[in-house]
Design a protein around this motif. Structure first.
Motif, mmCIF file in Angstrom:
data_model
loop_
_atom_site.group_PDB
_atom_site.id
_atom_site.type_symbol
_atom_site.label_atom_id
_atom_site.label_comp_id
_atom_site.label_asym_id
_atom_site.label_seq_id
_atom_site.Cartn_x
_atom_site.Cartn_y
_atom_site.Cartn_z
ATOM 1 N N ILE A 133 1.353 9.126 1.417
ATOM 2 C CA ILE A 133 0.153 9.682 2.020
ATOM 3 C C ILE A 133 0.346 9.882 3.516
ATOM 4 C CG2 ILE A 133 -2.311 9.308 2.433
ATOM 5 C CD1 ILE A 133 -1.547 9.830 -0.506
ATOM 6 N N SER A 134 1.037 8.937 4.154
ATOM 7 C CA SER A 134 1.256 8.967 5.601
ATOM 8 C C SER A 134 2.463 8.091 5.907
ATOM 9 C CB SER A 134 0.012 8.464 6.340
ATOM 10 O OG SER A 134 -0.228 7.113 6.002
ATOM 11 N N SER A 135 2.741 7.837 7.181
ATOM 12 C CA SER A 135 3.935 7.079 7.571
ATOM 13 C C SER A 135 4.011 5.714 6.898
ATOM 14 C CB SER A 135 3.961 6.889 9.093
ATOM 15 O OG SER A 135 4.074 8.125 9.748
ATOM 16 N N HIS A 136 2.878 5.027 6.813
ATOM 17 C CA HIS A 136 2.869 3.658 6.293
ATOM 18 C C HIS A 136 2.187 3.517 4.944
ATOM 19 C CE1 HIS A 136 2.985 3.272 10.778
ATOM 20 N NE2 HIS A 136 3.918 2.398 10.482
ATOM 21 N N HIS B 214 3.003 -0.296 4.096
ATOM 22 C CA HIS B 214 4.321 -0.831 4.466
ATOM 23 C C HIS B 214 4.342 -1.162 5.946
ATOM 24 C CE1 HIS B 214 8.942 -0.113 4.852
ATOM 25 N NE2 HIS B 214 8.618 -1.385 4.858
ATOM 26 N N GLY B 215 4.358 -2.451 6.261
ATOM 27 C CA GLY B 215 4.429 -2.886 7.643
ATOM 28 C C GLY B 215 5.811 -3.398 8.011
ATOM 29 N N GLN B 216 6.065 -3.539 9.301
ATOM 30 C CA GLN B 216 7.363 -4.012 9.783
ATOM 31 C C GLN B 216 7.578 -5.481 9.419
ATOM 32 O OE1 GLN B 216 7.873 -3.617 14.007
ATOM 33 N NE2 GLN B 216 10.088 -3.904 13.916
ATOM 34 N N ASN B 217 6.497 -6.270 9.468
ATOM 35 C CA ASN B 217 6.610 -7.702 9.194
ATOM 36 C C ASN B 217 6.330 -8.044 7.738
ATOM 37 O OD1 ASN B 217 7.205 -8.065 11.877
ATOM 38 N ND2 ASN B 217 5.113 -8.622 12.451
ATOM 39 N N TYR B 218 5.344 -7.398 7.144
ATOM 40 C CA TYR B 218 5.058 -7.585 5.725
ATOM 41 C C TYR B 218 4.237 -6.402 5.227
ATOM 42 C CZ TYR B 218 0.464 -9.462 7.191
ATOM 43 O OH TYR B 218 -0.783 -9.645 7.741
ATOM 44 N N VAL C 157 1.442 -1.728 12.066
ATOM 45 C CA VAL C 157 0.313 -1.016 11.486
ATOM 46 C C VAL C 157 -0.846 -2.004 11.312
ATOM 47 C CG1 VAL C 157 1.150 -1.376 9.119
ATOM 48 C CG2 VAL C 157 -0.456 0.474 9.593
ATOM 49 N N THR C 158 -2.050 -1.520 11.624
ATOM 50 C CA THR C 158 -3.246 -2.357 11.596
ATOM 51 C C THR C 158 -4.130 -1.964 10.419
ATOM 52 O OG1 THR C 158 -3.182 -2.360 14.014
ATOM 53 C CG2 THR C 158 -5.199 -3.172 12.968
ATOM 54 N N VAL C 159 -4.573 -2.962 9.682
ATOM 55 C CA VAL C 159 -5.455 -2.752 8.535
ATOM 56 C C VAL C 159 -6.802 -3.379 8.862
ATOM 57 C CG1 VAL C 159 -5.815 -3.175 6.078
ATOM 58 C CG2 VAL C 159 -3.494 -2.764 6.947
ATOM 59 N N GLU C 160 -7.839 -2.541 8.974
ATOM 60 C CA GLU C 160 -9.184 -3.006 9.318
ATOM 61 C C GLU C 160 -10.065 -2.943 8.069
ATOM 62 O OE1 GLU C 160 -9.072 -1.489 13.983
ATOM 63 O OE2 GLU C 160 -10.315 -0.415 12.519
#
Length: 243
Positions: A8-11, A30-34, A155-158
């Protein structure tokens, strides 16, 4: 055709929905840390399909699964997820009730009679499960109240609870850097008290609140991803047909 993991997008990727089995879109962030799942799906088979596609794509397995609302198609694979599950306090309370339910033919018929269960869900549960007594409902490992957020590394998930016409416990999930919003089924009707119909006050409240979020791509639980323009057209159709 078996659905494949779709970018859908980068992450953000999704495993597309399957109307025949009432399998919703499942999200993978998909995040850099988890990495994180959005919803676990309606059965262990559904979840395993998602995890297989993630592995096949070369991505790391998700460590957290975030639940958008309590309905069976979004939660019945929670027990099979090898990681932490996270849900709003209201969702976890309802799931606590469901952990006491029996899944015999007689118990399911009684819940239909009393209105605890809706016919649409009962029908599709029996499509997904050859043996309903194998159903296992669990509560989330972690429950939150109000809004919350996750930093996956880059990446931030709100996560925001919003009153909506579909379920009392619904949250929306905004992936900030990608401007992608997972809505769960928030702008779908109420199958438990209105037979799929809409409460106008809850519908318009939801629109007013969710459109304050700066999303560009909107992921409904059971529809193809939409632009803001497509979302407006979708809501206009609801207004014309339901309100």
């Amino acid at each position: 055709m078996i659905p494949l993991l779709t970018q859908i997008s980068s992450h953000v990727h999704i495993l597309p929905s399957d109307a025949e089995r009432d399998r919703p879109n499942l999200g993978y962030i998909h995040g850099q840390n988890y990495s994180m799942l959005i919803d676990t799906g309606n059965s262990q088979a559904h979840l395993q399909m998602m995890l297989h596609e993630i592995e096949k794509a070369g991505f790391p397995a998700p460590k957290i699964a975030l639940i958008t609302h309590w309905h069976w198609d979004h939660t019945f694979a929670m027990h099979a997820f090898d990681g932490l599950t996270v849900a709003h306090r209201k969702t976890n309370q309802i799931l606590g009730t469901l952990t006491q339910w029996e899944w015999t033919e007689e118990a399911m018929a009684e819940r239909l009679r009393t209105g605890e269960e809706c016919e649409f869900c009962d029908t599709h549960i029996k499509v997904e499960y050859d043996d309903t007594t194998k159903i296992k409902v669990v509560q989330a490992d972690i429950a939150f109240n109000g809004s919350t957020a996750f930093n996956l590394g880059d990446v931030t998930v709100e996560v925001t609870p919003i009153t909506n016409p579909h379920s009392d416990d619904g949250v929306v999930v905004y992936i900030k850097e990608d401007k992608v919003l997972f809505a769960g089924d928030a702008d779908t009707g109420d199958f438990y008290t209105l037979d799929g119909g809409y409460d106008p006050d809850r519908f318009y409240h939801y629109i007013n609140e969710v459109d304050k979020i700066d999303y560009e791509t909107y992921i409904h639980g059971h529809l193809d991803p939409m632009t803001r323009e497509a979302v407006r057209a979708f809501r206009k159709q609801i207004e014309d047909e339901e309100l």
